[in-house]
Design a protein around this motif. Structure first.
Motif, PDB file in Angstrom:
ATOM      1  N   TYR A  22       9.330 -12.876   4.004  1.00  0.00           N
ATOM      2  CA  TYR A  22      10.228 -12.908   5.151  1.00  0.00           C
ATOM      3  C   TYR A  22       9.447 -12.883   6.463  1.00  0.00           C
ATOM      4  CZ  TYR A  22      14.625 -12.558   7.637  1.00  0.00           C
ATOM      5  OH  TYR A  22      15.688 -12.823   8.448  1.00  0.00           O
ATOM      6  N   GLY A  23       8.326 -12.198   6.473  1.00  0.00           N
ATOM      7  CA  GLY A  23       7.464 -12.221   7.648  1.00  0.00           C
ATOM      8  C   GLY A  23       6.986 -13.633   7.946  1.00  0.00           C
ATOM      9  N   LEU A  24       6.706 -14.401   6.904  1.00  0.00           N
ATOM     10  CA  LEU A  24       6.298 -15.793   7.077  1.00  0.00           C
ATOM     11  C   LEU A  24       7.435 -16.611   7.684  1.00  0.00           C
ATOM     12  CD1 LEU A  24       4.104 -17.952   6.663  1.00  0.00           C
ATOM     13  CD2 LEU A  24       5.028 -18.289   4.351  1.00  0.00           C
ATOM     14  N   VAL A  25       8.653 -16.391   7.206  1.00  0.00           N
ATOM     15  CA  VAL A  25       9.816 -17.073   7.784  1.00  0.00           C
ATOM     16  C   VAL A  25       9.944 -16.715   9.263  1.00  0.00           C
ATOM     17  CG1 VAL A  25      12.346 -17.235   7.731  1.00  0.00           C
ATOM     18  CG2 VAL A  25      11.046 -17.290   5.593  1.00  0.00           C
ATOM     19  N   MET A  26       9.784 -15.433   9.585  1.00  0.00           N
ATOM     20  CA  MET A  26       9.874 -14.984  10.981  1.00  0.00           C
ATOM     21  C   MET A  26       8.812 -15.655  11.850  1.00  0.00           C
ATOM     22  SD  MET A  26      10.623 -10.932  10.330  1.00  0.00           S
ATOM     23  CE  MET A  26      10.658 -10.483  12.066  1.00  0.00           C
ATOM     24  N   LEU A  27       7.563 -15.701  11.359  1.00  0.00           N
ATOM     25  CA  LEU A  27       6.478 -16.351  12.109  1.00  0.00           C
ATOM     26  C   LEU A  27       6.779 -17.827  12.329  1.00  0.00           C
ATOM     27  CD1 LEU A  27       3.280 -14.863  10.431  1.00  0.00           C
ATOM     28  CD2 LEU A  27       4.077 -14.434  12.753  1.00  0.00           C
ATOM     29  N   PHE A  28       7.220 -18.489  11.289  1.00  0.00           N
ATOM     30  CA  PHE A  28       7.503 -19.913  11.344  1.00  0.00           C
ATOM     31  C   PHE A  28       8.622 -20.208  12.342  1.00  0.00           C
ATOM     32  CE2 PHE A  28       9.271 -23.954  10.041  1.00  0.00           C
ATOM     33  CZ  PHE A  28       8.150 -24.704   9.739  1.00  0.00           C
ATOM     34  N   TYR A  29       9.719 -19.470  12.257  1.00  0.00           N
ATOM     35  CA  TYR A  29      10.838 -19.704  13.159  1.00  0.00           C
ATOM     36  C   TYR A  29      10.452 -19.458  14.615  1.00  0.00           C
ATOM     37  CZ  TYR A  29      14.950 -21.078  10.537  1.00  0.00           C
ATOM     38  OH  TYR A  29      15.873 -21.799   9.838  1.00  0.00           O
ATOM     39  N   LYS A  30       9.677 -18.427  14.862  1.00  0.00           N
ATOM     40  CA  LYS A  30       9.237 -18.137  16.234  1.00  0.00           C
ATOM     41  C   LYS A  30       8.306 -19.239  16.735  1.00  0.00           C
ATOM     42  CE  LYS A  30       8.407 -15.746  19.978  1.00  0.00           C
ATOM     43  NZ  LYS A  30       9.362 -15.704  21.038  1.00  0.00           N
ATOM     44  N   ILE A  35      12.622 -19.195  17.914  1.00  0.00           N
ATOM     45  CA  ILE A  35      13.715 -18.279  17.560  1.00  0.00           C
ATOM     46  C   ILE A  35      13.141 -16.991  16.999  1.00  0.00           C
ATOM     47  CG2 ILE A  35      15.708 -17.925  16.040  1.00  0.00           C
ATOM     48  CD1 ILE A  35      16.127 -20.989  16.110  1.00  0.00           C
ATOM     49  N   ASP A  36      13.518 -15.871  17.607  1.00  0.00           N
ATOM     50  CA  ASP A  36      13.149 -14.550  17.096  1.00  0.00           C
ATOM     51  C   ASP A  36      14.216 -14.106  16.115  1.00  0.00           C
ATOM     52  OD1 ASP A  36      10.719 -13.768  18.443  1.00  0.00           O
ATOM     53  OD2 ASP A  36      11.902 -13.703  20.287  1.00  0.00           O
ATOM     54  N   ILE A  37      13.997 -14.335  14.833  1.00  0.00           N
ATOM     55  CA  ILE A  37      14.982 -13.867  13.863  1.00  0.00           C
ATOM     56  C   ILE A  37      14.717 -12.387  13.594  1.00  0.00           C
ATOM     57  CG2 ILE A  37      15.428 -16.108  12.836  1.00  0.00           C
ATOM     58  CD1 ILE A  37      13.639 -15.359  10.514  1.00  0.00           C
ATOM     59  N   PRO A  38      15.782 -11.616  13.432  1.00  0.00           N
ATOM     60  CA  PRO A  38      15.599 -10.175  13.223  1.00  0.00           C
ATOM     61  C   PRO A  38      15.031  -9.871  11.852  1.00  0.00           C
ATOM     62  CG  PRO A  38      17.918 -10.755  13.098  1.00  0.00           C
ATOM     63  CD  PRO A  38      17.178 -11.996  13.504  1.00  0.00           C
ATOM     64  N   ASP A  39      14.326  -8.777  11.788  1.00  0.00           N
ATOM     65  CA  ASP A  39      13.780  -8.311  10.525  1.00  0.00           C
ATOM     66  C   ASP A  39      14.901  -7.723   9.687  1.00  0.00           C
ATOM     67  OD1 ASP A  39      12.118  -7.436   8.505  1.00  0.00           O
ATOM     68  OD2 ASP A  39      10.649  -6.580   9.876  1.00  0.00           O
ATOM     69  N   VAL A  40      14.901  -7.992   8.385  1.00  0.00           N
ATOM     70  CA  VAL A  40      15.947  -7.472   7.504  1.00  0.00           C
ATOM     71  C   VAL A  40      15.428  -6.384   6.576  1.00  0.00           C
ATOM     72  CG1 VAL A  40      17.337  -9.566   7.558  1.00  0.00           C
ATOM     73  CG2 VAL A  40      15.615  -9.275   5.767  1.00  0.00           C
ATOM     74  N   GLN A 119      14.752 -20.666  -9.410  1.00  0.00           N
ATOM     75  CA  GLN A 119      14.922 -19.419  -8.670  1.00  0.00           C
ATOM     76  C   GLN A 119      15.741 -19.601  -7.391  1.00  0.00           C
ATOM     77  OE1 GLN A 119      10.907 -18.149  -7.933  1.00  0.00           O
ATOM     78  NE2 GLN A 119      10.633 -17.346  -9.994  1.00  0.00           N
ATOM     79  N   ILE A 120      15.898 -20.825  -6.945  1.00  0.00           N
ATOM     80  CA  ILE A 120      16.576 -21.094  -5.675  1.00  0.00           C
ATOM     81  C   ILE A 120      18.072 -20.836  -5.802  1.00  0.00           C
ATOM     82  CG2 ILE A 120      17.149 -22.863  -3.972  1.00  0.00           C
ATOM     83  CD1 ILE A 120      14.388 -24.127  -4.614  1.00  0.00           C
ATOM     84  N   LYS A 121      18.580 -19.998  -4.902  1.00  0.00           N
ATOM     85  CA  LYS A 121      20.008 -19.669  -4.882  1.00  0.00           C
ATOM     86  C   LYS A 121      20.743 -20.329  -3.721  1.00  0.00           C
ATOM     87  CE  LYS A 121      20.283 -17.332  -8.540  1.00  0.00           C
ATOM     88  NZ  LYS A 121      20.986 -17.913  -9.668  1.00  0.00           N
ATOM     89  N   GLY A 122      20.026 -20.735  -2.692  1.00  0.00           N
ATOM     90  CA  GLY A 122      20.703 -21.385  -1.579  1.00  0.00           C
ATOM     91  C   GLY A 122      19.769 -21.671  -0.416  1.00  0.00           C
ATOM     92  N   PHE A 123      20.284 -22.463   0.502  1.00  0.00           N
ATOM     93  CA  PHE A 123      19.568 -22.855   1.717  1.00  0.00           C
ATOM     94  C   PHE A 123      20.452 -22.468   2.899  1.00  0.00           C
ATOM     95  CE2 PHE A 123      18.465 -25.721  -1.700  1.00  0.00           C
ATOM     96  CZ  PHE A 123      17.094 -25.729  -1.655  1.00  0.00           C
ATOM     97  N   TYR A 124      19.811 -21.956   3.960  1.00  0.00           N
ATOM     98  CA  TYR A 124      20.550 -21.436   5.108  1.00  0.00           C
ATOM     99  C   TYR A 124      19.901 -21.880   6.404  1.00  0.00           C
ATOM    100  CZ  TYR A 124      22.776 -18.641   1.570  1.00  0.00           C
ATOM    101  OH  TYR A 124      23.478 -18.265   0.459  1.00  0.00           O
ATOM    102  N   ARG A 125      20.717 -22.101   7.417  1.00  0.00           N
ATOM    103  CA  ARG A 125      20.215 -22.436   8.746  1.00  0.00           C
ATOM    104  C   ARG A 125      20.668 -21.352   9.715  1.00  0.00           C
ATOM    105  NH1 ARG A 125      23.966 -24.480  12.205  1.00  0.00           N
ATOM    106  NH2 ARG A 125      25.877 -25.271  11.287  1.00  0.00           N
ATOM    107  N   TRP A 126      19.902 -21.187  10.773  1.00  0.00           N
ATOM    108  CA  TRP A 126      20.191 -20.174  11.788  1.00  0.00           C
ATOM    109  C   TRP A 126      21.423 -20.594  12.581  1.00  0.00           C
ATOM    110  CZ3 TRP A 126      18.742 -15.393  12.471  1.00  0.00           C
ATOM    111  CH2 TRP A 126      18.952 -14.782  13.708  1.00  0.00           C
TER     112      TRP A 126
END
Length: 128
Positions: A22-30, A35-40, A119-126
């Motif tokens: 998830y940290g990688l997703v956060m880095l990538f989005y920023k 986009i600063d996505i919140p940490d979950v 393993q993939i359950k879904g795809f999501y956009r911000w």
């Protein structure tokens, strides 16, 4: 894009010096979208807490989509909890995603690859 490949895995990491999925997703989005996505507080070692955090995050900020560039990939990757989403990646195009996991630096894999396909359950956009 190359700056995201080879980042060492670090549980709860949120920096280029080390990050979890998830940290990688956060880095990538920023870096790519500004986009600063919140940490979950997702942690593959605590799947129940991760799943609850994931559900809360999805309901507030993410919209289900198809496999497209910048979509976040939600995956069930914990053998002990095969129905819980405990892993995330981010699509770099319509066929490949960037991700990292314990013991493996960040890398790109095709979503049709046997190691991730089931393993993939879904795809999501911000939500904008």
């Amino acid at each position: 894009m190359m700056q995201y490949i080879g980042i060492p895995y670090l549980n709860r990491g949120r920096k280029f010096s080390g990050c979890d999925c998830y940290g990688l997703v956060m880095l990538f989005y920023k870096g790519e979208l500004g986009i600063d996505i919140p940490d979950v507080n997702a942690d593959a070692k605590s799947p129940r807490r991760s799943f609850a955090a994931y559900l809360m995050e999805i309901s507030r900020h993410w919209i289900k989509t198809d496999a497209r560039k910048y979509a976040v990939v939600a995956m069930c990757a914990n053998e002990n909890h095969p129905q819980m989403v405990t892993h995330f990646g981010v699509m770099i195009d319509e066929k490949r995603m960037l991700h990292t996991y314990d013991g493996v630096d960040s890398h790109v894999v095709e979503i049709s690859h046997a190691s991730v396909k089931n393993q993939i359950k879904g795809f999501y956009r911000w939500r904008t």
